[in-house]
Design an enzyme around this catalytic site. Structure first.
Site, PDB file in Angstrom:
ATOM      1  N   THR A  27      31.273  36.303  26.670  1.00 42.14           N
ATOM      2  CA  THR A  27      31.561  35.183  25.779  1.00 42.14           C
ATOM      3  C   THR A  27      30.263  34.431  25.493  1.00 42.14           C
ATOM      4  O   THR A  27      29.178  34.958  25.716  1.00 42.14           O
ATOM      5  CB  THR A  27      32.664  34.274  26.386  1.00 42.14           C
ATOM      6  OG1 THR A  27      33.053  33.288  25.423  1.00 42.14           O
ATOM      7  CG2 THR A  27      32.223  33.587  27.667  1.00 42.14           C
ATOM      8  N   ASN A  28      30.355  33.214  24.946  1.00 42.00           N
ATOM      9  CA  ASN A  28      29.146  32.427  24.666  1.00 42.00           C
ATOM     10  C   ASN A  28      29.433  30.960  24.971  1.00 42.00           C
ATOM     11  O   ASN A  28      30.536  30.603  25.385  1.00 42.00           O
ATOM     12  CB  ASN A  28      28.693  32.632  23.211  1.00 42.00           C
ATOM     13  CG  ASN A  28      29.760  32.222  22.228  1.00 42.00           C
ATOM     14  OD1 ASN A  28      30.120  31.047  22.140  1.00 42.00           O
ATOM     15  ND2 ASN A  28      30.288  33.179  21.484  1.00 42.00           N
ATOM     16  N   LEU A  29      28.436  30.110  24.760  1.00 46.03           N
ATOM     17  CA  LEU A  29      28.511  28.722  25.240  1.00 46.03           C
ATOM     18  C   LEU A  29      29.152  27.745  24.264  1.00 46.03           C
ATOM     19  O   LEU A  29      29.133  26.539  24.485  1.00 46.03           O
ATOM     20  CB  LEU A  29      27.101  28.215  25.583  1.00 46.03           C
ATOM     21  CG  LEU A  29      26.428  28.917  26.756  1.00 46.03           C
ATOM     22  CD1 LEU A  29      25.002  28.395  26.928  1.00 46.03           C
ATOM     23  CD2 LEU A  29      27.227  28.690  28.036  1.00 46.03           C
TER      24      LEU A  29
END
Ligand code: CTP
Length: 200
Positions: A27-29
């Site tokens: 995933t990402n932030l």
């Protein structure tokens, strides 16, 4: 009442995530804050708003319908369906661009040494969107340097009406903060540089 009364607005928010196995994800932030603020603002202008959000902790803004999705493919299906008859799509989500080629059905055991994952691209939702007539499409470009050229390219490649550029490395901008410093570019060639402002 309100300037946007009678308008149907779709806002996407947050990250998507792609499973490696039942308990691990890529995933990402993205925090979903930008999409949250856009949904609130559109609702305050009287629009009928649906927020489509990837996994975030944020409760839905008052008066805004929420649809939850997990993967980029889920988000693509939701956007394609919801934009039929919509007046605007604000694509503030940060979809994962790659997913594991094969997701294990059971938890991958810890092995000896390093692990190599084979990733495949996920669909580009905006680039492949069947454009509903009369729907204004606003994309976002999160860059880390040389942003203007890349944002202009995205405006063109994804056939957007507007692109909102922000630099993830600029203090107070990008992921996980409550402010942003954006430049808005239109397909007609206009450029508006906004100062550092709360996302809302
Ligand atoms: N986007 C999309 N589908 C994807 C990835 C991104 O529709 N699979 C949308 C984002 O929601 C955003 C715009 O495209 O509105 C630009 O996203 P960004 O991450 O800046 O660009 P990418 O197209 O992913 O390109 P790159 O990662 O190479 O910068």
């Amino acid at each position: 009442g309100g300037k946007w009364a009678g308008k149907r607005v779709i806002v996407t928010a947050g990250p998507t995530r792609e499973h490696l196995d039942p308990v691990r994800v890529l995933t990402n932030l993205s925090s979903g804050r930008m999409g949250y603020a856009l949904a609130e603002a559109a609702h305050a202008r009287g629009a009928d708003v649906v927020r489509v959000t990837g996994p975030t902790e944020r409760p839905p803004p008052d008066g805004v319908a929420t649809q939850r999705v997990e993967t980029t493919a889920d988000l693509q299906r939701a956007v394609q369906t919801l934009t039929k008859g919509a007046h605007a799509l604000f694509m503030a989500a940060a979809p994962a661009d790659y997913r594991p080629k094969t997701a294990a059905k059971t938890k991958r055991p810890r092995g000896e040494g390093s692990l190599t994952l084979e990733l495949e691209p996920t669909p580009d939702i905006l680039a492949s969107l069947q454009r509903p007539k009369g729907c204004v499409v606003i994309g976002f470009a999160l860059e880390t340097g040389d942003g203007l050229a890349r944002a202009r390219q995205k405006l063109q490649d994804k056939a957007l009406d507007f692109v909102v550029l922000n630099d993830a490395l600029e203090p107070g901008a990008g992921f996980e903060v409550t402010t942003n410093r954006v430049t808005v570019l239109s397909k007609g060639g206009r450029q508006v540089d906004l100062p550092l402002l709360p996302k809302r």
